[in-house]
Design a protein around this motif. Structure first.
Motif, short mmCIF file in Angstrom:
data_model
loop_
_atom_site.label_atom_id
_atom_site.label_comp_id
_atom_site.label_asym_id
_atom_site.label_seq_id
_atom_site.Cartn_x
_atom_site.Cartn_y
_atom_site.Cartn_z
N TYR A 45 0.48 6.09 3.42
CA TYR A 45 0.70 5.92 4.84
C TYR A 45 -0.03 6.99 5.61
O TYR A 45 0.18 8.18 5.41
N SER B 257 0.14 -4.58 3.36
CA SER B 257 -1.16 -4.99 3.87
C SER B 257 -1.19 -6.49 4.11
O SER B 257 -0.64 -7.26 3.33
N ARG C 89 -2.36 -2.97 8.16
CA ARG C 89 -1.35 -2.35 7.32
C ARG C 89 -0.16 -1.97 8.18
O ARG C 89 -0.32 -1.39 9.26
N ASP D 80 0.85 -1.17 0.00
CA ASP D 80 0.00 0.00 0.00
C ASP D 80 0.90 1.24 0.00
O ASP D 80 1.81 1.37 0.79
#
Lengths: 243, 243
Positions: free
Chosen positions: B5, B44, B111, B2
DNA sequence: CGAAGAATTGACCGCATTCAAATGCGGTGG
DNA sequence: CCACCGCATTTGAATGCGGTCAATTCTTCG
């Protein structure tokens, strides 16, 4: 109060249980060969004296310069848990809110360096050293949680004694050194302190020691000094040993 | 993987058990209102998937961005101890020697931000944030050592549930808010995970829950969702409550 | 030598574990 | 919708480890 600070050098070889690989007995002794920092606040304490109490306001970080220190917590009804046994180079007083979450008491005669928080903020080298040591101490806490949560009384006591043997029992353990595997260790703690550290009663600790002695796994030199004929044999009783 | 952030802001009010005062349920949810750092590696994971195993080589520091993570250790015979339950903002992977001393597994979908060690060294703000969080987590470990070493099964389970109630049970607990003292908490963990966290067996945990339910101290909404009619009443069973 | 404290040992008890069975719950397919 | 299956949880009965209480022995030190 002591004006001379003998610096502790962490040295190479930080293993996952670095704190104990370093060995307690050795790490209770100040490193006189190291450089001196005469501008530092260092306090001296007799054995078994309180440095900070649980709940005390502190704006300082403490580093053990010489001797041993016990961190502990109490329950309202008097039950005590010794959280960590600190040797030279270990740090405490790092709770994030200016109130100590643990009490700290000297185990032996000890000298403690006291750093104001703002001094730590201003000195990157010092901060690095504290940070690194904190990480090692965190690993020791992880090991201890495993001991407290999942090990039997026998295993706890065997693990405790093993932690006193420098360089043995950890992941980096080299095994017996060419045949001879005998060692002598100084317990440095009373049975009550050992019990409070291992989450047991004094009687259970005593029984476990006696069982080890009867089995020939350890022998007493004095009440607080133990001979281990075969470190490997003791290690197999810790619960952490494979096979 | 991913690319976005969402930064976690620790905020004011770090108390000695800050980690739990923050509350778990709340802290499993990402803080979408915070600034974004699109240049960061964020991975993730589905629920109950391994992030790092005990003994794995790691040159990174991990920060929970969303979800929950369990740190655990295993003994060779399969006994497991969950060392710490992490929520958003908590960090791991900080053992001093490049080998993880604990395993890390997601509790929920999660995550995780992954920082190379050299990035941490280069970024003082990041390092400060990690350092501060580490200190809070160390306090949580201290609390947990007390629980594992000295509390009864009933006290452990009561303490566990109390830790799920945001802002209650710590030193900073304000007491019941104007009469109404009812709360609902999501357990998020299976009985087996709770048992491994509290150093008990699954049966003992179940019995403790049942005893609390029979006494009216808690009620089930679902198996993993508990209603606490009076938080204060539960708190008195933790062993940490004065009087 | 005697006193005080620490450690050991013994007998018994209780809490948590172990082993085993029953119940509850969620999901799938008829 | 309901029957059925798999799995988590709960409950029960018996065992055993570590705790409690008490007495004895060992150490240390004046």
């Amino acid at each position: 109060m002591d004006a001379i600070y003998t610096r502790h050098d962490a040295g190479p070889g930080n293993f996952s249980n670095a704190k104990f690989d370093a060995g307690w007995k050795i790490s209770f002794e100040a490193d006189e060969a190291a450089p001196r920092f005469p501008d530092l606040r260092v306090a001296s304490y007799p054995p078994r004296s309180l440095i900070v109490d649980e709940g005390d306001a502190t704006s300082s970080v403490y580093e053990v310069v010489e001797g041993g220190v016990l961190l502990f917590k109490l329950l309202p009804d008097g039950r005590r848990q010794i959280i960590e046994v600190l040797g030279v180079g270990d740090v405490f007083g790092l709770s994030p809110n200016g109130v100590s979450d643990v009490g700290a008491e000297t185990l032996t005669k000890a000298r403690i360096a006291i750093y104001e928080k703002r001094r730590v903020d201003a000195d990157p080298d010092l901060r690095d050293r504290i940070f690194t040591r904190l990480r090692a101490q965190m690993c020791a806490l992880h090991d201890h949680a495993l001991l407290l949560g999942r090990k039997s009384a026998q295993e706890r006591v065997a693990t405790f004694i093993m932690r006193l043997v420098p360089g043995r029992g950890g992941h980096a353990c080299a095994g017996p050194i060419a045949g001879c595997d005998e060692t002598r260790v100084d317990l440095a703690m009373t049975r009550q302190e050992i019990a409070d550290y291992l989450g047991l009663t004094i009687e259970t600790v005593s029984r476990a020691f006696s069982a080890l002695r009867r089995a020939g796994t350890i022998a007493y030199e004095r009440q607080d000094c133990v001979v281990i004929p075969s470190v490997c044999q003791l290690c197999r009783l810790t619960g952490s040993h494979a096979a």
